[in-house]
Design a protein around this motif. Structure first.
Motif, mmCIF file in Angstrom:
data_model
loop_
_atom_site.group_PDB
_atom_site.id
_atom_site.type_symbol
_atom_site.label_atom_id
_atom_site.label_comp_id
_atom_site.label_asym_id
_atom_site.label_seq_id
_atom_site.Cartn_x
_atom_site.Cartn_y
_atom_site.Cartn_z
ATOM 1 N N ILE A 1 0.839 -1.202 0.000
ATOM 2 C CA ILE A 1 0.000 0.000 0.000
ATOM 3 C C ILE A 1 0.873 1.252 0.000
ATOM 4 N N GLU A 2 0.542 2.183 -0.870
ATOM 5 C CA GLU A 2 1.328 3.407 -1.039
ATOM 6 C C GLU A 2 0.490 4.636 -0.700
ATOM 7 N N ILE A 3 1.182 5.746 -0.546
ATOM 8 C CA ILE A 3 0.524 7.049 -0.472
ATOM 9 C C ILE A 3 0.807 7.757 -1.788
ATOM 10 N N PRO A 4 -0.212 8.036 -2.586
ATOM 11 C CA PRO A 4 0.017 8.688 -3.889
ATOM 12 C C PRO A 4 0.754 10.010 -3.749
ATOM 13 N N LYS A 5 1.629 10.283 -4.715
ATOM 14 C CA LYS A 5 2.389 11.532 -4.680
ATOM 15 C C LYS A 5 1.477 12.743 -4.856
ATOM 16 N N GLN A 6 0.412 12.589 -5.635
ATOM 17 C CA GLN A 6 -0.541 13.675 -5.825
ATOM 18 C C GLN A 6 -1.823 13.383 -5.041
ATOM 19 N N GLU A 7 -2.194 14.322 -4.189
ATOM 20 C CA GLU A 7 -3.358 14.108 -3.328
ATOM 21 C C GLU A 7 -4.631 13.867 -4.130
ATOM 22 N N THR A 8 -4.709 14.411 -5.342
ATOM 23 C CA THR A 8 -5.918 14.245 -6.154
ATOM 24 C C THR A 8 -6.134 12.790 -6.561
ATOM 25 N N HIS A 9 -5.062 11.975 -6.500
ATOM 26 C CA HIS A 9 -5.181 10.557 -6.859
ATOM 27 C C HIS A 9 -5.734 9.718 -5.721
ATOM 28 N N GLY A 10 -5.774 10.286 -4.512
ATOM 29 C CA GLY A 10 -6.285 9.542 -3.372
ATOM 30 C C GLY A 10 -5.386 9.674 -2.171
ATOM 31 N N ASP A 11 -5.824 9.062 -1.064
ATOM 32 C CA ASP A 11 -5.044 9.081 0.170
ATOM 33 C C ASP A 11 -4.243 7.805 0.349
ATOM 34 N N LEU A 12 -4.756 6.700 -0.234
ATOM 35 C CA LEU A 12 -4.062 5.419 -0.218
ATOM 36 C C LEU A 12 -4.194 4.800 -1.604
ATOM 37 N N ALA A 13 -3.211 3.988 -1.960
ATOM 38 C CA ALA A 13 -3.273 3.332 -3.267
ATOM 39 C C ALA A 13 -2.654 1.936 -3.178
ATOM 40 N N PHE A 14 -3.255 1.001 -3.926
ATOM 41 C CA PHE A 14 -2.714 -0.359 -4.005
ATOM 42 C C PHE A 14 -2.414 -0.677 -5.468
ATOM 43 N N PRO A 15 -1.126 -0.897 -5.797
ATOM 44 C CA PRO A 15 -0.764 -1.214 -7.186
ATOM 45 C C PRO A 15 -1.056 -2.688 -7.507
ATOM 46 N N CYS A 16 -1.624 -2.939 -8.658
ATOM 47 C CA CYS A 16 -2.031 -4.301 -9.032
ATOM 48 C C CYS A 16 -1.094 -4.975 -10.030
ATOM 49 N N PHE A 17 0.007 -4.355 -10.364
ATOM 50 C CA PHE A 17 0.889 -4.860 -11.414
ATOM 51 C C PHE A 17 1.486 -6.229 -11.078
ATOM 52 N N SER A 18 1.837 -6.442 -9.807
ATOM 53 C CA SER A 18 2.434 -7.729 -9.423
ATOM 54 C C SER A 18 1.405 -8.853 -9.371
ATOM 55 N N LEU A 19 0.119 -8.526 -9.544
ATOM 56 C CA LEU A 19 -0.939 -9.538 -9.523
ATOM 57 C C LEU A 19 -1.241 -10.081 -10.917
#
Length: 560
Positions: free
Chosen positions: A27-45
């Motif tokens: 779980i990451e914190i997006p660099k731009q607040e407009t993208h959200g407060d938390l983010a989960f990347p799905c690329f490794s799935l």
């Protein structure tokens, strides 16, 4: 809380192949607040599910729901979460303001003891900038341990034994002047120590002379012990002046020499376990199976080495404290030494050997090179601290000459500047000594943080705010960035202790102050219609910033 909820739901959706711990770590914190407060990347799935990451993210986003989330969406292979601002703000303030001193604390260390070996300057040498790192990193790690529930025990293991003291005794016999040493102890002792090495390059016989003096010291020769004790006593007096300036205290100050009459028991233990071998006249413990060179226990001339003392000290510390962790905050150049110590203790079947950890750090460099007392290339910490204090006093005289307690404030600001200059760097990296950078009172510095704290206190004073008048809720969209940074503080404390890296807190405090100053710049606080709500946020910020500075060993002046 929200990260754990997000990770729990994600791991449930993804199935047993992906643990909650693994999901949480992604779980990451997006660099731009407009993208959200938390983010989960799905690329490794993608490989596991044989789907496009974008499609996976879209499917997951439709199933994530909780009161703590305001919205969930999929963007370019990420599951993005917007948090419920009102819920998070209310929860954060309730948590912080109900028990201010408890915010950022954890319980995973409760009932456990951690012993820290830190600072450890050598007697008869001035306290140089080279020893600053171990002192302030170790002190901050001890403070972090306490925040996490541990009982920290700080040990200052003074370097007062070894062949270098034989060289010093030999140097004193040739060039020492007792009157000059009494007048300026460490300066004179350093001077004759440097002279010894300069002369030894021309006259190698001096090295043997130093060895003989050390043998006399090991065998308790009256003259050698008397001189050595004198050098030690005057050194400790000078060291304590520096520790007082830094605000660092120890639970135990003990020299290597304490173990002089206890090392034979360790050597006997090694013999009983058939670990001691002879090698070219010396006694060693072989570590071939561990892929390490032999650990030297006793030299061919019969004298011991610091490994023997460190083994003895480790055994003594466990017998005394029954530690759950034993941390050695020592430069990375000693990595091999501590690997050898741990493996020798394992060979002795001490189950607690695995609780020992070396916490390495980079060197303090001058012009890209290591500082060396032997070559006379040192920068004295006490002089740097005093210069920093003087610079802080000049700034106060220029900007706020009417300030009360100017000397005390100058000390807080100057010393804080020196400590923070070290702790803002990842401990594993080398730090280039720069007095100018250290004493800059703008940018990524302690004075910037301290001034931000003073600004907050001034706002609270102007607004007539008291803790009893704190608002239960805040409805202020402009405050969201600051609220999130305040909320992240407990997690940063945990992370900083688990990695033994105070720079995690230093960097977070910079983010915190930056968020506060941006909020201050675009918000009318004292004259607004919802003044009390805004001042409650300012108060919350001041509590967390002050606590973070204290963790780093830095004071927060009320006025500057």
């Amino acid at each position: 809380m929200e990260r754990h909820i997000f990770a729990l739901q994600l791991s449930h959706l993804l199935g047993e192949s992906f643990s909650r711990e693994w999901v949480y770590a992604q779980i990451e914190i997006p660099k731009q607040e407009t993208h959200g407060d938390l983010a989960f990347p799905c690329f490794s799935l993608a490989k596991h599910f044989r789907k496009n990451p974008k499609d996976i993210a879209e499917e997951i986003s439709l199933s994530i729901k909780h009161d703590v989330f305001d919205s969930v969406s999929a963007t370019g292979g990420f599951v993005n979460v917007m948090l419920n601002k009102k819920f998070i703000t209310s929860h954060t303030l309730k948590q912080l303001l109900s028990e201010p001193g408890e915010f950022g604390t954890h319980s995973f260390g409760e009932g456990k003891k951690v012993v820290l070996d830190l600072s450890a300057p050598n007697i008869a040498k001035p306290f140089s900038m080279g020893h600053l790192r171990s002192t302030v990193i170790g002190n901050a790690v001890a403070n972090l341990a306490e925040k996490c529930g541990y009982e920290p025990v700080k040990i200052n293991y003074i370097g007062d034994y070894g062949t270098q003291f034989g060289k010093l005794l030999a140097a004193y016999q040739r060039w020492g002047n007792s009157s000059l040493i009494k007048e300026n102890p460490l300066h004179e002792l350093k001077k004759i120590y440097v002279k010894f090495h300069q002369e030894a390059e021309k006259n190698p016989d001096l090295i043997e002379e130093g060895r003989q003096w050390f043998k006399r010291l090991e065998h308790q020769d009256e003259e050698a012990v008397e001189l050595w004790t004198w050098f030690k006593d005057v050194s400790l007096i000078e060291f304590n002046k520096v520790y007082q300036l830094l605000g660092v205290a120890f639970d135990l100050t003990r020299g290597e020499a304490y173990y002089n009459d206890k090392m034979e028991a360790t050597i006997e233990l090694l013999k009983e376990n058939k670990l001691l071998e002879h090698s070219e006249g010396a006694e060693v413990v072989r570590l071939d199976e561990e892929g390490l060179p032999p650990c030297l226990i006793r030299k061919s001339d019969g004298t011991t080495i610091y490994a023997t003392r460190d083994l003895t000290a480790a055994i003594d510390r466990y017998q005394t404290y029954a530690f759950d962790e034993s941390l050695y905050v020592v430069g990375h150049e000693q990595t091999l030494h501590f690997q050898q110590i741990v493996h020798v203790l394992k060979k002795l079947n001490f189950e607690w050997a695995d609780r020992i950890q070396h916490i390495p750090f980079g060197m303090m460099l001058k012009d890209g090179k290591k500082m060396s007392t032997r070559k006379g290339k040192t920068i004295l910490l006490e002089e740097v601290l005093k210069e920093a204090i003087d610079k802080a006093r000049e700034n106060i005289e220029e900007k706020n000459p009417q300030l009360e307690n100017k000397d005390e404030t100058a000390r807080q600001v100057g010393v804080g500047a020196v400590i923070f200059h070290d702790l803002k760097h990842d401990r594993r990296n080398d730090v280039e000594f720069s007095l100018d950078e250290m004493l800059t009172f703008e940018g990524h510095t302690a004075p910037y943080l301290q001034y931000s704290y003073v600004r907050a206190k001034s706002l609270l004073e102007k607004g007539g705010f008291t803790s009893s008048s704190a608002a239960a809720e805040i409805d202020d969209p402009e405050a969201w960035s600051l609220i999130k940074t305040i909320r992240a503080y407990p997690e940063k404390i945990k992370m900083a202790y688990e990695t033994y890296d105070p720079s995690t807190i230093a960097k977070h405090l910079l983010d915190l102050a930056r968020s506060f100053n941006q909020y201050y710049a675009k918000t009318n606080i004292v004259n607004s219609h919802n003044k009390n709500e805004k001042l409650t946020l300012v108060y919350a910020f001041s509590l967390v910033l002050k606590d973070g500075l204290q963790v780093l060993g830095i004071e927060a002046p009320e006025k500057m």
